[in-house]
Design a protein around this motif. Structure first.
Motif, PDB file in Angstrom:
ATOM      1  N   PRO A 101      28.462  23.489  15.683  1.00 45.80           N
ATOM      2  CA  PRO A 101      28.321  24.940  15.624  1.00 45.80           C
ATOM      3  C   PRO A 101      29.290  25.615  16.597  1.00 45.80           C
ATOM      4  O   PRO A 101      29.425  25.183  17.737  1.00 45.80           O
ATOM      5  N   GLN A 102      29.977  26.627  16.123  1.00 46.25           N
ATOM      6  CA  GLN A 102      30.956  27.361  16.940  1.00 46.25           C
ATOM      7  C   GLN A 102      32.025  26.423  17.506  1.00 46.25           C
ATOM      8  O   GLN A 102      32.553  26.635  18.585  1.00 46.25           O
ATOM      9  N   HIS A 107      25.099  30.331  19.129  1.00 45.18           N
ATOM     10  CA  HIS A 107      24.338  29.724  18.047  1.00 45.18           C
ATOM     11  C   HIS A 107      23.031  29.209  18.637  1.00 45.18           C
ATOM     12  O   HIS A 107      22.971  28.795  19.802  1.00 45.18           O
ATOM     13  N   TYR A 143      20.937  29.837  22.248  1.00 42.49           N
ATOM     14  CA  TYR A 143      20.540  31.233  22.057  1.00 42.49           C
ATOM     15  C   TYR A 143      19.049  31.386  22.371  1.00 42.49           C
ATOM     16  O   TYR A 143      18.256  30.511  22.018  1.00 42.49           O
TER      17      TYR A 143
END
Length: 419
Positions: free
Chosen positions: A263-264, A387, A392
């Motif tokens: 992710p990212q 994310h 998060y």
């Protein structure tokens, strides 16, 4: 009063002499009928084995194990610091380097250990199995060393692969204590074998015995065996470095993590779902609680984003050996500490996750990291909101710190007093 040299020993010295004779006395020879299979003479005819080859492999393996032990001990002290230990905030890449060397060297030990054990394998079937009690004890110490080395190498490979089912224990604890056992056994082994090693390396290499040619291809030479072993160790090292060095990521075919994948574009180990925290992390009523000697704060995401924002380019460096640099943005930890009436340079901070349980659901930030301007309560990664698998709504990111201590899904900060 001086004892005459021909006078009999008395008292304690006589007892020690009798004990030494008993310890070194030859044991009865086992029945010759038992000498079958691998115990029979000539059961291992390979001409490649020699004391010199074993010594060369032993030196290479000893250096690799020493590097692994020292870097592993350092990682343990960083994660579980005693009162006398302090780990600096700079340079930001130092832990990334030391842990990468630890894992790369451990993996390079796999072919070294395999060929080393092959070179001494016939000694398992020495006849007689034990010439004396002292010889039996020496062989027992070698067995301890081999068992500890295999435990460390196999367990390390399972750990970086995140395959914990075959290990019914907490890997970190087992790896740490068996590391000490392996180091002690290695020192004893070096002390016993040092005369053999120096003797084998001090004389010219003897050519392998002549073997009648057969129908197959020409056999491997000792130099060829050493070259192949070094090449295997080098190949494993290069592919392992692909977990950290982006230009080599395409070669990381056996690595569980690669830079830029995740992710990212940053890898993750534990997801929000795996940590059982996804619902709490995405709850619109989320608040970051900050407790300190001079006050209490309850900050929602809007309040956190309204505070001064700072950006830092820092790596995530995990104990499994992979790492990835990324750009993080958020609130400086020292600013939050100041808001609740504490001095960042004299204060530790307990960072707690929204996770209900887990060995690393909380971590302590030492004063040198609390005060460092690069230590952030990060809200964004690469310019985007975090994310959920990266922590998060808010996570800790600090320089020169293991990934397991970069707490994700932060729910509370408890600011302590001076240390």
């Amino acid at each position: 009063m001086v004892r005459h040299p021909d006078a009999p020993l008395t008292g304690g010295r006589a007892g020690l002499r009798r004990l030494a004779r008993w310890w070194l006395a030859p044991l009865p020879a086992p029945p010759a009928a038992l000498r079958r299979g691998p115990l029979r003479p000539g059961a291992f005819p390979s001409p490649l084995r020699s004391a010199r080859l074993t010594s060369q492999l032993g030196i290479a393996l000893g250096v690799a194990f020493a590097v692994c032990f020292l870097t592993g001990l350092l990682s343990h002290l960083i994660q579980h610091p005693p009162g006398w230990f302090s780990w600096p905030a700079r340079p930001v890449w130092l832990y990334r380097l030391t842990q990468g060397v630890h894992v790369a060297t451990g993996l390079a030990s796999v072919p070294l250990l395999g060929v080393k054990l092959w070179s001494v394998y016939p000694r398992l079937f020495t006849w007689p199995p034990a010439r004396s009690l002292a010889h039996a004890a020496e062989r027992g110490s070698v067995a301890v060393l081999v068992a500890a080395a295999l435990f460390q190498v196999v367990g390390g490979v399972l750990n970086i692969s995140r395959w914990y089912a075959p290990m019914p224990f907490f890997f970190t604890t087992g790896h740490y204590w068996v590391g000490w056992l392996a180091a002690g056994a290695l020192l004893v082994h070096i002390g016993v074998q040092l005369p053999v090693v120096t003797g084998a390396l001090g004389r010219p290499a003897a050519p392998p015995p002549t073997v009648p040619p057969g129908p197959g291809p020409a056999g491997l030479s000792r130099r060829g065996l050493l070259t192949a072993t070094a090449a295997a160790a080098g190949l494993i090292t290069v592919t392992t470095l692909g977990q950290t060095v982006r230009p080599l990521s395409g070669l990381a075919v056996i690595a569980p993590r690669r830079p830029g994948v995740g992710p990212q574009r940053v890898p993750v180990n534990k997801t929000a779902a795996g940590a059982g925290v996804r619902a709490a992390a995405l709850d619109p009523s989320y608040r970051l609680l900050v407790d300190g000697p001079g006050g209490h704060l309850s900050l929602d995401l809007a309040a956190l984003n309204a505070l001064p924002q700072y950006t830092a380019h820092l790596p995530i460096a995990c104990v499994e050996g992979w790492s990835a640099a990324a750009t993080w943005t958020g609130v400086r930890l020292r600013d939050l500490v100041t808001l609740v009436g504490a001095d960042p340079g004299r204060t530790t901070v307990l960072v707690e996750s929204l996770q209900a349980a887990g060995r690393y659901r909380a971590s302590t930030v030492a004063p040198q990291l609390t005060a460092d301007p690069l230590t952030l309560i990060a809200l964004r990664l690469g310019g985007e909101p975090l994310h959920v698998d990266h922590g998060y709504p808010a996570r800790l990111i600090a320089p020169n710190r293991p990934g397991v201590l970069q707490t994700k899904w932060i729910g509370r900060l408890t600011v302590g007093g001076p240390r």
